[in-house]
Design a protein around this motif. Sequence first.
Motif, PDB file in Angstrom:
ATOM      1  N   UNK A 120       0.833  -1.197   0.000  1.00 21.37           N
ATOM      2  CA  UNK A 120       0.000   0.000   0.000  1.00 21.37           C
ATOM      3  C   UNK A 120       0.878   1.261   0.000  1.00 21.37           C
ATOM      4  N   UNK A 121       1.951   1.270   0.780  1.00 23.21           N
ATOM      5  CA  UNK A 121       2.882   2.406   0.780  1.00 23.21           C
ATOM      6  C   UNK A 121       3.456   2.647  -0.605  1.00 23.21           C
ATOM      7  N   UNK A 122       3.835   1.569  -1.274  1.00 24.42           N
ATOM      8  CA  UNK A 122       4.387   1.701  -2.627  1.00 24.42           C
ATOM      9  C   UNK A 122       3.338   2.233  -3.601  1.00 24.42           C
ATOM     10  N   UNK A 123       2.094   1.750  -3.452  1.00 20.60           N
ATOM     11  CA  UNK A 123       1.012   2.260  -4.297  1.00 20.60           C
ATOM     12  C   UNK A 123       0.778   3.749  -4.030  1.00 20.60           C
ATOM     13  N   UNK A 124       0.786   4.141  -2.766  1.00 14.74           N
ATOM     14  CA  UNK A 124       0.612   5.546  -2.397  1.00 14.74           C
ATOM     15  C   UNK A 124       1.695   6.396  -3.044  1.00 14.74           C
ATOM     16  N   UNK A 125       2.934   5.932  -2.995  1.00 13.91           N
ATOM     17  CA  UNK A 125       4.035   6.672  -3.611  1.00 13.91           C
ATOM     18  C   UNK A 125       3.848   6.847  -5.105  1.00 13.91           C
ATOM     19  N   UNK A 126       3.399   5.802  -5.769  1.00 10.37           N
ATOM     20  CA  UNK A 126       3.167   5.849  -7.206  1.00 10.37           C
ATOM     21  C   UNK A 126       2.019   6.812  -7.548  1.00 10.37           C
ATOM     22  N   UNK A 127       0.921   6.736  -6.806  1.00 10.88           N
ATOM     23  CA  UNK A 127      -0.213   7.632  -7.040  1.00 10.88           C
ATOM     24  C   UNK A 127       0.154   9.076  -6.696  1.00 10.88           C
ATOM     25  N   UNK A 128       0.968   9.260  -5.669  1.00 15.68           N
ATOM     26  CA  UNK A 128       1.415  10.605  -5.287  1.00 15.68           C
ATOM     27  C   UNK A 128       2.238  11.216  -6.417  1.00 15.68           C
ATOM     28  N   UNK A 129       3.125  10.419  -6.969  1.00 17.81           N
ATOM     29  CA  UNK A 129       3.958  10.875  -8.089  1.00 17.81           C
ATOM     30  C   UNK A 129       3.091  11.284  -9.279  1.00 17.81           C
ATOM     31  N   UNK A 130       2.093  10.488  -9.586  1.00 17.82           N
ATOM     32  CA  UNK A 130       1.176  10.806 -10.675  1.00 17.82           C
ATOM     33  C   UNK A 130       0.388  12.077 -10.377  1.00 17.82           C
ATOM     34  N   UNK A 131      -0.074  12.204  -9.144  1.00 16.64           N
ATOM     35  CA  UNK A 131      -0.865  13.361  -8.740  1.00 16.64           C
ATOM     36  C   UNK A 131      -0.061  14.654  -8.831  1.00 16.64           C
ATOM     37  N   UNK A 132       1.241  14.543  -8.683  1.00 18.24           N
ATOM     38  CA  UNK A 132       2.116  15.712  -8.782  1.00 18.24           C
ATOM     39  C   UNK A 132       2.460  16.037 -10.240  1.00 18.24           C
ATOM     40  N   UNK A 133       1.848  15.290 -11.162  1.00 13.41           N
ATOM     41  CA  UNK A 133       2.021  15.576 -12.582  1.00 13.41           C
ATOM     42  C   UNK A 133       3.147  14.842 -13.257  1.00 13.41           C
ATOM     43  N   UNK A 134       3.653  13.795 -12.626  1.00 10.15           N
ATOM     44  CA  UNK A 134       4.799  13.084 -13.173  1.00 10.15           C
ATOM     45  C   UNK A 134       4.448  11.862 -14.004  1.00 10.15           C
ATOM     46  N   UNK A 135       3.180  11.695 -14.371  1.00  5.85           N
ATOM     47  CA  UNK A 135       2.823  10.554 -15.199  1.00  5.85           C
ATOM     48  C   UNK A 135       1.392  10.119 -14.980  1.00  5.85           C
ATOM     49  N   UNK A 136       1.036   9.027 -15.628  1.00  2.00           N
ATOM     50  CA  UNK A 136      -0.317   8.476 -15.588  1.00  2.00           C
ATOM     51  C   UNK A 136      -0.258   7.071 -14.983  1.00  2.00           C
ATOM     52  N   UNK A 137      -1.232   6.749 -14.120  1.00  2.00           N
ATOM     53  CA  UNK A 137      -1.277   5.445 -13.462  1.00  2.00           C
ATOM     54  C   UNK A 137      -2.170   4.497 -14.256  1.00  2.00           C
ATOM     55  N   UNK A 138      -1.702   3.265 -14.394  1.00  3.29           N
ATOM     56  CA  UNK A 138      -2.442   2.218 -15.091  1.00  3.29           C
ATOM     57  C   UNK A 138      -2.492   0.966 -14.224  1.00  3.29           C
ATOM     58  N   UNK A 139      -3.534   0.157 -14.440  1.00  6.79           N
ATOM     59  CA  UNK A 139      -3.657  -1.130 -13.763  1.00  6.79           C
ATOM     60  C   UNK A 139      -3.772  -2.216 -14.833  1.00  6.79           C
ATOM     61  N   UNK A 140      -3.047  -3.289 -14.613  1.00  7.10           N
ATOM     62  CA  UNK A 140      -3.123  -4.442 -15.523  1.00  7.10           C
ATOM     63  C   UNK A 140      -3.445  -5.680 -14.703  1.00  7.10           C
ATOM     64  N   UNK A 141      -4.427  -6.431 -15.162  1.00  5.78           N
ATOM     65  CA  UNK A 141      -4.859  -7.688 -14.537  1.00  5.78           C
ATOM     66  C   UNK A 141      -4.455  -8.819 -15.475  1.00  5.78           C
ATOM     67  N   UNK A 142      -3.835  -9.854 -14.947  1.00  5.55           N
ATOM     68  CA  UNK A 142      -3.374 -10.945 -15.809  1.00  5.55           C
ATOM     69  C   UNK A 142      -3.127 -12.216 -15.000  1.00  5.55           C
ATOM     70  N   UNK A 143      -2.958 -13.322 -15.746  1.00  4.42           N
ATOM     71  CA  UNK A 143      -2.590 -14.613 -15.153  1.00  4.42           C
ATOM     72  C   UNK A 143      -1.179 -14.957 -15.516  1.00  4.42           C
TER      73      UNK A 143
END
Length: 138
Positions: free
Chosen positions: A115-138
Amino acid sequence: MTYRDYSKPYRDLGEAFIDIVLKHEKGTDEEISKISMWYYDFVSIITKIPLNSEGMYDGLAYHYHVDEPWKECEDELWAVDEVELSLLQLMKSKENLKSDTGQTEEDQTTLIRICNDMIGLFKESNEGDGKVYIKYYY
């Protein structure tokens, strides 16, 4: 690129996985950061997001409980909408994970780390540093 792989212990189970990816927004397909996890670790984090003030699901919680668009994308990435709201939800989920007595200490620690790592990634995106994507796979 920063890469955290929490899926390794589950790779031989034939289960589903989730990647959370931060990519540059313009002009490139380059990944900035990536987190891989077992689908059920993702579920454990998302289900700790509470209902909003109107008693409804919204943001990531809405997508998980109502439509799971990342499952419909098959091998494609699903672009996360409402990044700022999703960031706030993940922060609340982290707080709820800390007080969860239904997990072993080891599982709780792992989920909080993811969760901390996800928060960091979303925080980075929120600061304008990129777009967040989710991929579901087997």
